[in-house]
Design a protein around this motif. Sequence first.
Motif, PDB file in Angstrom:
ATOM      1  N   PHE A  91     -30.470 -39.665 -10.840  1.00  0.00           N
ATOM      2  CA  PHE A  91     -29.267 -40.310 -10.308  1.00  0.00           C
ATOM      3  C   PHE A  91     -29.624 -41.765 -10.090  1.00  0.00           C
ATOM      4  O   PHE A  91     -30.547 -42.077  -9.342  1.00  0.00           O
ATOM      5  CB  PHE A  91     -28.862 -39.617  -9.007  1.00  0.00           C
ATOM      6  N   ILE A  93     -28.513 -45.483  -8.830  1.00  0.00           N
ATOM      7  CA  ILE A  93     -27.569 -46.146  -7.933  1.00  0.00           C
ATOM      8  C   ILE A  93     -27.850 -47.637  -7.915  1.00  0.00           C
ATOM      9  O   ILE A  93     -29.001 -48.052  -7.780  1.00  0.00           O
ATOM     10  CB  ILE A  93     -27.673 -45.600  -6.491  1.00  0.00           C
ATOM     11  N   GLY A 108     -23.102 -48.815  -5.050  1.00  0.00           N
ATOM     12  CA  GLY A 108     -22.204 -48.208  -6.010  1.00  0.00           C
ATOM     13  C   GLY A 108     -22.194 -46.703  -5.858  1.00  0.00           C
ATOM     14  O   GLY A 108     -23.016 -46.136  -5.122  1.00  0.00           O
ATOM     15  N   PRO A 109     -21.313 -46.013  -6.571  1.00  0.00           N
ATOM     16  CA  PRO A 109     -21.176 -44.565  -6.449  1.00  0.00           C
ATOM     17  C   PRO A 109     -22.234 -43.780  -7.208  1.00  0.00           C
ATOM     18  O   PRO A 109     -22.315 -42.569  -7.071  1.00  0.00           O
ATOM     19  CB  PRO A 109     -19.780 -44.292  -7.018  1.00  0.00           C
ATOM     20  N   GLY A 110     -23.038 -44.471  -8.018  1.00  0.00           N
ATOM     21  CA  GLY A 110     -24.106 -43.783  -8.728  1.00  0.00           C
ATOM     22  C   GLY A 110     -23.710 -43.318 -10.119  1.00  0.00           C
ATOM     23  O   GLY A 110     -22.532 -43.137 -10.437  1.00  0.00           O
ATOM     24  N   ARG A 112     -25.046 -40.340 -12.891  1.00  0.00           N
ATOM     25  CA  ARG A 112     -25.918 -39.191 -13.163  1.00  0.00           C
ATOM     26  C   ARG A 112     -26.295 -39.211 -14.631  1.00  0.00           C
ATOM     27  O   ARG A 112     -25.435 -39.100 -15.496  1.00  0.00           O
ATOM     28  CB  ARG A 112     -25.187 -37.898 -12.820  1.00  0.00           C
TER      29      ARG A 112
ATOM     30  N   PHE B  36     -26.626 -44.312   6.559  1.00  0.00           N
ATOM     31  CA  PHE B  36     -25.726 -44.070   5.451  1.00  0.00           C
ATOM     32  C   PHE B  36     -25.359 -42.599   5.399  1.00  0.00           C
ATOM     33  O   PHE B  36     -26.095 -41.724   5.859  1.00  0.00           O
ATOM     34  CB  PHE B  36     -26.390 -44.429   4.106  1.00  0.00           C
ATOM     35  N   GLN B  38     -24.290 -39.745   2.403  1.00  0.00           N
ATOM     36  CA  GLN B  38     -24.230 -39.489   0.977  1.00  0.00           C
ATOM     37  C   GLN B  38     -23.687 -38.088   0.739  1.00  0.00           C
ATOM     38  O   GLN B  38     -24.287 -37.105   1.179  1.00  0.00           O
ATOM     39  CB  GLN B  38     -25.611 -39.634   0.315  1.00  0.00           C
ATOM     40  N   GLY B  41     -23.900 -35.697  -5.108  1.00  0.00           N
ATOM     41  CA  GLY B  41     -23.609 -36.347  -6.375  1.00  0.00           C
ATOM     42  C   GLY B  41     -22.888 -37.672  -6.251  1.00  0.00           C
ATOM     43  O   GLY B  41     -22.359 -38.188  -7.243  1.00  0.00           O
ATOM     44  N   LYS B  42     -22.880 -38.225  -5.070  1.00  0.00           N
ATOM     45  CA  LYS B  42     -22.155 -39.476  -4.843  1.00  0.00           C
ATOM     46  C   LYS B  42     -23.099 -40.566  -4.378  1.00  0.00           C
ATOM     47  O   LYS B  42     -24.270 -40.332  -4.070  1.00  0.00           O
ATOM     48  CB  LYS B  42     -21.052 -39.262  -3.788  1.00  0.00           C
ATOM     49  N   GLY B  43     -22.569 -41.770  -4.292  1.00  0.00           N
ATOM     50  CA  GLY B  43     -23.353 -42.887  -3.793  1.00  0.00           C
ATOM     51  C   GLY B  43     -23.401 -42.914  -2.282  1.00  0.00           C
ATOM     52  O   GLY B  43     -23.079 -41.933  -1.612  1.00  0.00           O
ATOM     53  N   LEU B  44     -23.794 -44.036  -1.750  1.00  0.00           N
ATOM     54  CA  LEU B  44     -23.990 -44.176  -0.310  1.00  0.00           C
ATOM     55  C   LEU B  44     -22.805 -44.872   0.347  1.00  0.00           C
ATOM     56  O   LEU B  44     -22.275 -45.850  -0.182  1.00  0.00           O
ATOM     57  CB  LEU B  44     -25.241 -44.989  -0.025  1.00  0.00           C
ATOM     58  N   SER B  46     -22.020 -46.766   3.869  1.00  0.00           N
ATOM     59  CA  SER B  46     -22.636 -47.307   5.077  1.00  0.00           C
ATOM     60  C   SER B  46     -21.847 -46.862   6.307  1.00  0.00           C
ATOM     61  O   SER B  46     -20.627 -46.959   6.345  1.00  0.00           O
ATOM     62  CB  SER B  46     -22.664 -48.838   5.018  1.00  0.00           C
ATOM     63  N   LEU B  89     -28.738 -40.625   5.597  1.00  0.00           N
ATOM     64  CA  LEU B  89     -29.955 -41.384   5.324  1.00  0.00           C
ATOM     65  C   LEU B  89     -30.064 -42.555   6.287  1.00  0.00           C
ATOM     66  O   LEU B  89     -29.059 -43.225   6.566  1.00  0.00           O
ATOM     67  CB  LEU B  89     -29.929 -41.942   3.896  1.00  0.00           C
TER      68      LEU B  89
END
Lengths: 116, 113
Positions: A91, A93, A108-110, A112, B36, B38, B41-44, B46, B89
């Motif tokens: 993943f 990011i 960002g949302p990342g 995969r 953070f 999460q 499967g997603k980003g962070l 804040s 996190l």
Amino acid sequence: GAVVSQHPSWVICKSGTSVKIECRSLDFQATTMFWYRQFPKQSLMLMATSNEGSKATYEQGVEKDKFLINHASLTLSTLTVTSAHPEDSSFYICSARESTTYYEQYFGPGTRLTVT
Amino acid sequence: KQEVTQIPAALSVPEGENLVLNCSFTDSAIYNLQWFRQDPGKGLTSLLLIQSSQREQTSGRLNASLDKSSGRSTLYIAASQPGDSATYLCAVRVGTGANNLFFGTGTRLTVIP
């Protein structure tokens, strides 16, 4: 608020091919962008830091020839994984920081990446 | 080298319970600390950022505290909801104008309806 987008959100590629991931700051100018990778159930590890118009600074152990980073404009950075192998599956990011808020990064949302 | 540890690694609580997540760091010379969230499967996202000169920050049902001298931070979540289920996190930033965040491995929270 500051928004960072990534494209694609997920990608599958065959071993040996290259794949490019884009990171964009949508409503601010990102003087610095960061690329992280995250393995399952592990935390984020910084791969490299890039400043607009300059070469990226890679963290120890990250192959610069394998992970090509370009930060050609204040709103776009790209990460290209060259000659991808299954162990590159992860993943990814990105994060961006504008010059006026040097103490905070926006993530960002990342993306995969799965290499078959 | 800065090391960030989060305990517990996973936590399950019934809905409505108050809970505390812990974060510790080895080098107290930090610029700030950030919590953070999460989702899988997603980003962070804040949640809270605490400057080194501050002792706590609050946002809604969340309260984060910082004890820089002892290298500890806590994230308090009041009246937990199933929607709070995620990995949390903490990350510390070292030095002014630093270009790196040191992340902990996270606490995976499950709030049971």
